[in-house]
Design an enzyme around this catalytic site. Sequence first.
Site, short mmCIF file in Angstrom:
data_model
loop_
_atom_site.label_atom_id
_atom_site.label_comp_id
_atom_site.label_asym_id
_atom_site.label_seq_id
_atom_site.Cartn_x
_atom_site.Cartn_y
_atom_site.Cartn_z
N ARG A 122 -0.13 3.71 -2.78
CA ARG A 122 -0.79 4.98 -2.43
C ARG A 122 -0.31 6.13 -3.29
O ARG A 122 -1.00 7.13 -3.45
CB ARG A 122 -0.55 5.30 -0.95
CG ARG A 122 -1.41 4.48 -0.01
CD ARG A 122 -1.23 4.89 1.44
NE ARG A 122 -2.13 4.11 2.30
CZ ARG A 122 -1.76 3.46 3.38
NH1 ARG A 122 -0.50 3.52 3.77
NH2 ARG A 122 -2.62 2.79 4.09
N PHE A 148 -10.64 5.09 -0.55
CA PHE A 148 -9.88 3.84 -0.71
C PHE A 148 -8.37 4.06 -0.62
O PHE A 148 -7.89 5.19 -0.61
CB PHE A 148 -10.30 3.07 -1.95
CG PHE A 148 -10.02 3.65 -3.31
CD1 PHE A 148 -10.48 2.97 -4.42
CD2 PHE A 148 -9.34 4.85 -3.50
CE1 PHE A 148 -10.23 3.46 -5.69
CE2 PHE A 148 -9.09 5.34 -4.76
CZ PHE A 148 -9.54 4.65 -5.86
N GLU A 149 -7.65 2.94 -0.50
CA GLU A 149 -6.20 2.94 -0.18
C GLU A 149 -5.93 3.62 1.16
O GLU A 149 -4.86 4.17 1.40
CB GLU A 149 -5.39 3.64 -1.29
CG GLU A 149 -5.43 2.93 -2.64
CD GLU A 149 -4.51 1.73 -2.70
OE1 GLU A 149 -3.91 1.39 -1.67
OE2 GLU A 149 -4.42 1.11 -3.77
N GLY A 150 -6.91 3.57 2.06
CA GLY A 150 -6.80 4.20 3.37
C GLY A 150 -7.57 5.50 3.39
O GLY A 150 -7.20 6.47 2.73
N LEU A 210 0.82 -1.21 0.00
CA LEU A 210 0.00 0.00 0.00
C LEU A 210 0.85 1.26 0.00
O LEU A 210 0.44 2.30 -0.51
CB LEU A 210 -0.94 0.00 1.21
CG LEU A 210 -2.11 -0.98 1.16
CD1 LEU A 210 -2.88 -0.96 2.47
CD2 LEU A 210 -3.04 -0.64 0.01
#
Length: 502
Positions: free
Chosen positions: A150, A280-282, A146
């Site tokens: 990111r 998304f992606e955190g 990630l």
Amino acid sequence: MPQPLKIFGSQEQKDAFLPRLARTDISAFLLTEPDVGSDPARLATSAVPDGDEYVLDGVKLWTTNGVVADLLVVMARVPESEGHKGGITAFVVEADAPGITVENRNAFMGLRGLENGVTRFHQVRVPAANRIGPEGAGLKIALTTLNTGRLSLPAMCVGSGKWCLKIAREWSAVREQWGRPVARHEAVGAKISFIAATTFALEAVVDLSSQMADEDRNDIRIEAALAKLYGSEMGCLMADELVQIRGGRGFETADSLAARGERAVPAEQMLRDMRINRIFEGSTEIMHLLIAREAVDAHLKVAGDIIDPDKPLSAKAKAGANAAGFYARWLPKLVAGPGQLPRTYGEFHPAGHPDLSAHLRYVERSSRKLARSTFYAMSRWQGRMETKQGFLGRIVDIGAELFAMSAACVRAELLRGGGEHGREAYQLADAFCHQSRVRVEELFTRLWSNTDDLDRRVVDGVLAGTYTWLEEGIVDPSGEGPWIADATPGPSTRENVHRPIR
């Protein structure tokens, strides 16, 4: 899949799968589950050892590319047993393996071209040779993947910003109101200036973070998280401002515009597509907590037993003495330092260009002020620090602004050194830094002057049903009744699943 294989895969795995991924195969990364989003430690998909194989069972949600993928990276929990360490583990899985069912192609507000679905594993057998890394290393593999993954999001946000700037420039030059192009009206001009300056700064942040990632010698957890956080928030805001600049035509779809003979500008699509980047992606909230945890970790280690409610007074006293020595050396550096001096930074003040050294001195001063604020908050709240998410979010947002200011100044200097667009780059960097400083000062004020406690009381009332009278008179667009707290989304048995798409 290429990223986890590159970092953690065996040579045999790289030889077997990377050529396929480079030439023909599409891959998907399966981590999220119906009941597991931002807390992967609660992963429920299981991988039970059976000889030289593992047997996978479980459901994965929001599997980007999962509907069309050839190869999957699947995160599953191996139970601890004799000869098996257990824990969350990563596996390479062939998408056409028996027992894999794609149950749904998900549809979203934006990203309507995205192939994303729900994937079920029922007694799927995976060779042990397809395990990436040792058992229990899956969470590390997922989080490391990630980090660089990111960076793709802020890169997309840069592209969006460039497009928004182009459309805003073209539209504002031809659209007139009250006898002047709309860009000449200050209210609209401020939005265009924001888009231009922020796009420049975002590209600087992405360039800097990506260079650090490419060097393969840096821990870029914080930089990647800051780039993702800042890029997604600012990218969404720039798209929103473009819609506002175009007015009703910004809200109208491109197809509708074209149908009545106007230029088909998909501004509303851009806004819909950009909105997901904050999730998304955190999500933004998770990014705040992740970065804040790193920021206060050094303080928590120094505090040690002081903030542990179970430690005796003797242990607290000893820890207090150690902490006092540390902070006696550290705090004075935060009160006065290089940033207080009226010096310049290298060549950041060429004749005819804005003097960016003043902004870098501001970054220095603000960084120390940020550290002091973090220390004071930890002293005040101690072990309850992690519950103060509003405060921590503002701390991180200040840090993100300072990071972006630094990157923008460096990029302006690099462009000047390259002899191309130097003067214009300095103007954009100067404008961005002034805009950013206004936001930073507001955030500093809101650290201690905010409605956090009042908001908490209102939330308690909402959850207790105190304000249900406020909900009267609505027509529920879903036509469904109240949610059941323990309901599990999606099919609960093998008998009522959708027909497989594959």
